[in-house]
Design a protein around this motif. Structure first.
Motif, PDB file in Angstrom:
ATOM      1  N   TYR A 154       0.845  -1.211   0.000  1.00 22.97           N
ATOM      2  CA  TYR A 154       0.000   0.000   0.000  1.00 22.97           C
ATOM      3  C   TYR A 154       0.872   1.250   0.000  1.00 22.97           C
ATOM      4  O   TYR A 154       0.629   2.197  -0.762  1.00 22.97           O
ATOM      5  N   ASN A 155       1.910   1.263   0.855  1.00 27.67           N
ATOM      6  CA  ASN A 155       2.801   2.418   0.910  1.00 27.67           C
ATOM      7  C   ASN A 155       3.549   2.603  -0.404  1.00 27.67           C
ATOM      8  O   ASN A 155       3.823   3.734  -0.821  1.00 27.67           O
ATOM      9  N   GLN A 156       3.880   1.508  -1.043  1.00 34.07           N
ATOM     10  CA  GLN A 156       4.551   1.591  -2.344  1.00 34.07           C
ATOM     11  C   GLN A 156       3.650   2.287  -3.366  1.00 34.07           C
ATOM     12  O   GLN A 156       4.117   3.107  -4.167  1.00 34.07           O
ATOM     13  N   GLY A 157       2.355   1.957  -3.317  1.00 30.62           N
ATOM     14  CA  GLY A 157       1.424   2.591  -4.245  1.00 30.62           C
ATOM     15  C   GLY A 157       1.256   4.080  -3.999  1.00 30.62           C
ATOM     16  O   GLY A 157       0.956   4.851  -4.930  1.00 30.62           O
ATOM     17  N   PHE A 158       1.450   4.531  -2.743  1.00 29.04           N
ATOM     18  CA  PHE A 158       1.304   5.947  -2.422  1.00 29.04           C
ATOM     19  C   PHE A 158       2.653   6.640  -2.313  1.00 29.04           C
ATOM     20  O   PHE A 158       2.769   7.689  -1.674  1.00 29.04           O
ATOM     21  N   SER A 159       3.644   6.090  -2.960  1.00 27.01           N
ATOM     22  CA  SER A 159       4.938   6.748  -3.084  1.00 27.01           C
ATOM     23  C   SER A 159       5.010   7.557  -4.367  1.00 27.01           C
ATOM     24  O   SER A 159       6.075   8.036  -4.764  1.00 27.01           O
ATOM     25  N   LYS A 160       3.879   7.700  -5.011  1.00 27.18           N
ATOM     26  CA  LYS A 160       3.718   8.554  -6.187  1.00 27.18           C
ATOM     27  C   LYS A 160       2.496   9.439  -5.959  1.00 27.18           C
ATOM     28  O   LYS A 160       1.552   9.044  -5.289  1.00 27.18           O
ATOM     29  N   ILE A 161       2.544  10.639  -6.489  1.00 25.16           N
ATOM     30  CA  ILE A 161       1.426  11.569  -6.350  1.00 25.16           C
ATOM     31  C   ILE A 161       0.718  11.692  -7.692  1.00 25.16           C
ATOM     32  O   ILE A 161       1.356  11.935  -8.725  1.00 25.16           O
ATOM     33  N   TYR A 162      -0.602  11.518  -7.650  1.00 28.67           N
ATOM     34  CA  TYR A 162      -1.420  11.652  -8.850  1.00 28.67           C
ATOM     35  C   TYR A 162      -2.431  12.790  -8.642  1.00 28.67           C
ATOM     36  O   TYR A 162      -2.871  13.050  -7.509  1.00 28.67           O
ATOM     37  N   ALA A 163      -2.811  13.450  -9.717  1.00 27.66           N
ATOM     38  CA  ALA A 163      -3.816  14.516  -9.637  1.00 27.66           C
ATOM     39  C   ALA A 163      -5.164  13.926  -9.251  1.00 27.66           C
ATOM     40  O   ALA A 163      -5.594  12.921  -9.813  1.00 27.66           O
ATOM     41  N   THR A 164      -5.804  14.546  -8.287  1.00 30.54           N
ATOM     42  CA  THR A 164      -7.085  14.035  -7.804  1.00 30.54           C
ATOM     43  C   THR A 164      -8.262  14.489  -8.664  1.00 30.54           C
ATOM     44  O   THR A 164      -9.368  13.963  -8.542  1.00 30.54           O
ATOM     45  N   SER A 165      -8.044  15.496  -9.510  1.00 33.99           N
ATOM     46  CA  SER A 165      -9.096  15.995 -10.397  1.00 33.99           C
ATOM     47  C   SER A 165      -8.449  16.834 -11.488  1.00 33.99           C
ATOM     48  O   SER A 165      -7.244  17.114 -11.440  1.00 33.99           O
ATOM     49  N   ASN A 166      -9.232  17.210 -12.471  1.00 32.95           N
ATOM     50  CA  ASN A 166      -8.741  18.167 -13.461  1.00 32.95           C
ATOM     51  C   ASN A 166      -8.534  19.503 -12.759  1.00 32.95           C
ATOM     52  O   ASN A 166      -9.397  19.962 -12.007  1.00 32.95           O
ATOM     53  N   GLY A 167      -7.379  20.112 -12.978  1.00 26.19           N
ATOM     54  CA  GLY A 167      -7.124  21.364 -12.281  1.00 26.19           C
ATOM     55  C   GLY A 167      -5.828  22.005 -12.703  1.00 26.19           C
ATOM     56  O   GLY A 167      -5.311  21.739 -13.801  1.00 26.19           O
ATOM     57  N   VAL A 168      -5.302  22.847 -11.827  1.00 28.37           N
ATOM     58  CA  VAL A 168      -4.066  23.557 -12.104  1.00 28.37           C
ATOM     59  C   VAL A 168      -3.172  23.500 -10.870  1.00 28.37           C
ATOM     60  O   VAL A 168      -3.665  23.533  -9.733  1.00 28.37           O
ATOM     61  N   ILE A 169      -1.877  23.397 -11.089  1.00 29.64           N
ATOM     62  CA  ILE A 169      -0.904  23.408  -9.989  1.00 29.64           C
ATOM     63  C   ILE A 169      -0.671  24.865  -9.594  1.00 29.64           C
ATOM     64  O   ILE A 169      -0.023  25.627 -10.301  1.00 29.64           O
ATOM     65  N   VAL A 170      -1.235  25.252  -8.460  1.00 28.95           N
ATOM     66  CA  VAL A 170      -1.112  26.632  -8.002  1.00 28.95           C
ATOM     67  C   VAL A 170       0.286  26.888  -7.433  1.00 28.95           C
ATOM     68  O   VAL A 170       0.894  27.918  -7.698  1.00 28.95           O
ATOM     69  N   LYS A 171       0.805  25.919  -6.673  1.00 21.27           N
ATOM     70  CA  LYS A 171       2.102  26.094  -6.025  1.00 21.27           C
ATOM     71  C   LYS A 171       2.836  24.767  -5.936  1.00 21.27           C
ATOM     72  O   LYS A 171       2.248  23.754  -5.570  1.00 21.27           O
ATOM     73  N   LYS A 172       4.106  24.782  -6.315  1.00 23.12           N
ATOM     74  CA  LYS A 172       4.979  23.624  -6.127  1.00 23.12           C
ATOM     75  C   LYS A 172       5.849  23.921  -4.918  1.00 23.12           C
ATOM     76  O   LYS A 172       6.659  24.843  -4.914  1.00 23.12           O
ATOM     77  N   LEU A 173       5.681  23.123  -3.857  1.00 23.88           N
ATOM     78  CA  LEU A 173       6.275  23.441  -2.570  1.00 23.88           C
ATOM     79  C   LEU A 173       7.616  22.763  -2.321  1.00 23.88           C
ATOM     80  O   LEU A 173       8.339  23.164  -1.414  1.00 23.88           O
ATOM     81  N   MET A 174       7.949  21.728  -3.112  1.00 22.93           N
ATOM     82  CA  MET A 174       9.223  21.025  -2.934  1.00 22.93           C
ATOM     83  C   MET A 174       9.828  20.727  -4.295  1.00 22.93           C
ATOM     84  O   MET A 174       9.141  20.795  -5.326  1.00 22.93           O
ATOM     85  N   ASN A 175      11.107  20.379  -4.296  1.00 22.38           N
ATOM     86  CA  ASN A 175      11.825  20.113  -5.537  1.00 22.38           C
ATOM     87  C   ASN A 175      12.463  18.729  -5.506  1.00 22.38           C
ATOM     88  O   ASN A 175      12.528  18.071  -4.452  1.00 22.38           O
ATOM     89  N   GLU A 176      12.944  18.298  -6.659  1.00 20.17           N
ATOM     90  CA  GLU A 176      13.609  16.999  -6.756  1.00 20.17           C
ATOM     91  C   GLU A 176      14.844  16.974  -5.856  1.00 20.17           C
ATOM     92  O   GLU A 176      15.565  17.957  -5.730  1.00 20.17           O
ATOM     93  N   GLY A 177      15.073  15.826  -5.221  1.00 24.97           N
ATOM     94  CA  GLY A 177      16.225  15.661  -4.344  1.00 24.97           C
ATOM     95  C   GLY A 177      15.958  16.013  -2.899  1.00 24.97           C
ATOM     96  O   GLY A 177      16.772  15.693  -2.026  1.00 24.97           O
ATOM     97  N   GLU A 178      14.829  16.662  -2.610  1.00 20.14           N
ATOM     98  CA  GLU A 178      14.504  17.008  -1.225  1.00 20.14           C
ATOM     99  C   GLU A 178      13.892  15.812  -0.509  1.00 20.14           C
ATOM    100  O   GLU A 178      13.279  14.932  -1.121  1.00 20.14           O
ATOM    101  N   LEU A 179      14.080  15.797   0.814  1.00 17.78           N
ATOM    102  CA  LEU A 179      13.500  14.758   1.648  1.00 17.78           C
ATOM    103  C   LEU A 179      12.091  15.168   2.038  1.00 17.78           C
ATOM    104  O   LEU A 179      11.891  16.149   2.747  1.00 17.78           O
ATOM    105  N   ALA A 180      11.120  14.410   1.567  1.00 17.62           N
ATOM    106  CA  ALA A 180       9.718  14.698   1.865  1.00 17.62           C
ATOM    107  C   ALA A 180       9.263  13.823   3.022  1.00 17.62           C
ATOM    108  O   ALA A 180       9.422  12.602   2.997  1.00 17.62           O
ATOM    109  N   GLY A 181       8.717  14.442   4.045  1.00 10.38           N
ATOM    110  CA  GLY A 181       8.186  13.681   5.167  1.00 10.38           C
ATOM    111  C   GLY A 181       6.791  13.174   4.865  1.00 10.38           C
ATOM    112  O   GLY A 181       6.097  13.682   3.967  1.00 10.38           O
ATOM    113  N   PRO A 182       6.334  12.168   5.586  1.00 12.87           N
ATOM    114  CA  PRO A 182       4.974  11.659   5.370  1.00 12.87           C
ATOM    115  C   PRO A 182       3.933  12.759   5.585  1.00 12.87           C
ATOM    116  O   PRO A 182       3.917  13.419   6.618  1.00 12.87           O
ATOM    117  N   GLY A 183       3.090  12.986   4.588  1.00 14.65           N
ATOM    118  CA  GLY A 183       2.044  13.989   4.690  1.00 14.65           C
ATOM    119  C   GLY A 183       2.487  15.415   4.457  1.00 14.65           C
ATOM    120  O   GLY A 183       1.652  16.325   4.508  1.00 14.65           O
TER     121      GLY A 183
END
Length: 349
Positions: A154-183
């Motif tokens: 289950y955790n493996q499946g949620f190690s990727k982020i998918y768009a929950t609906s048609n929309g627009v990315i208002v803000k990108k809060l992190m970048n590649e290479g950063e350590l993302a914490g759960p949630g």
């Protein structure tokens, strides 16, 4: 001697002139006191008033989302940019799966080992070598191993982020290479459909109690000064905001084909579905307004008398007031601006 007589005659003449002028001024003043100011009057009536609430707030998407990974890890890839439109189900970002895949593999092997142990002990139990307790313990161990596998998978499946609906990315809060914490939010996105926009406003408690779902409203957005928007009350919060003390109301917008964005400022006028009878006077009769306090003039014994009133609301050319005195049946309209307390008035048609 002649000069002295001449001066005496001149002084007497000037004194007489001043006395005469004084009498004329007194006569003129007396005549002015007798002047009457022409005014018109109007009846005070009882009329139905539809109350309105004014508020302001910010435009927001009905489906705002702060998207994050369920598990922590190093961000391997981000596939979108700020301001980019995305489709429902589109891959937005993924973690480095080295650690997560190892956890899945570990859980898989744990299940396989628990199955082997259970088969072996079951056979021994049939030969009366192993006990029932051993069989039950290994059965439990197999169930736990399977659950650990489900968690890892289950955790493996949620190690990727998918768009929950048609929309627009208002803000990108992190970048590649950063350590993302759960949630920890990685993206802030909102839906962009024509039915996905609301105006969020704060109202006082006394206004919140009078609002109902479905109340109609008109909205003026600063970005579109020439376009009035219609809306309806779609949601009412059940608690006050701790910082402002106001209650939030959401007004679902009819976008009328306009391109909206999160954060646009708007003013709204909400028409309540509450109709009640109040005392009404013409707006021309009201003078010296200050907030809800104002005055009107009435005629008493041929003179203007100033009466204080409390304004409830204004509807075009009518002002609804608290019926503070049942004796007020008529008010002065035309000519009220020229009156003072006690002015003599003449009523004209």
């Amino acid at each position: 001697m002649k000069k002295i007589i001449s001066y005496s005659i001149g002084f007497s003449f000037m004194l007489s002139l001043l006395v005469a002028c004084g009498k004329k001024a007194e006569e003129k003043k007396s005549l002015a006191d007798e002047d009457q100011i022409a005014v018109k009057i109007a009846n005070v009536v009882q009329a139905n008033s539809n109350e309105e609430i004014k508020a302001s707030g910010l435009v927001a998407s009905l489906q705002e989302a702060r998207l994050s990974f369920k598990t922590g890890g190093i961000i391997a890839k981000i596939y979108v940019k700020e301001g980019q439109n995305v489709a429902k189900g589109q891959l937005l970002a993924s973690l480095n799966l080295t650690e997560i895949n190892a956890q899945v593999q570990q859980a898989t092997e744990g299940v396989q080992k628990a199955e082997r142990d259970l088969r072996r002990v079951t056979n021994l139990y049939k030969d009366s070598v192993a006990t029932l307790e051993q069989v039950q313990n290994l059965t439990t161990a197999l169930n736990v191993a399977k659950q650990n596998f489900e968690i890892a998978n289950y955790n493996q499946g949620f190690s990727k982020i998918y768009a929950t609906s048609n929309g627009v990315i208002v803000k990108k809060l992190m970048n590649e290479g950063e350590l993302a914490g759960p949630g920890t939010p990685v993206f802030f996105m909102n839906a962009t459909g024509s039915n996905d926009w609301v105006l969020k406003v704060g109202v006082a408690d006394k206004d919140w109690t009078r609002l109902h779902l479905g109340d109609k409203a008109t909205i003026q957005i600063d970005a579109f000064p020439d376009t009035p928007f219609t809306a309806t009350v779609s949601n009412l919060s059940q608690g006050a905001d701790q910082s402002s003390g106001l209650y939030q109301a959401e007004l679902k917008l009819n976008t009328q084909g306009k391109k909206l964005a999160t954060g646009l400022f708007g003013n709204t006028l909400i028409k309540l579905n509450i109709s009640q009878q109040n005392t009404s006077v013409p707006i021309d009769a009201v003078i010296e307004g200050n907030g809800n306090d104002a005055f009107v003039y009435v005629v008493e014994n041929g003179k203007a008398h100033k009466v204080a009133i409390k304004v409830i609301s204004i509807d075009n050319d009518k002002v609804f007031i608290q019926n503070t005195s049942s004796l007020i049946t008529q008010v002065i309209t035309d000519g009220s601006a020229y009156l003072v307390e006690g002015s003599k008035v003449k009523i004209t048609q």
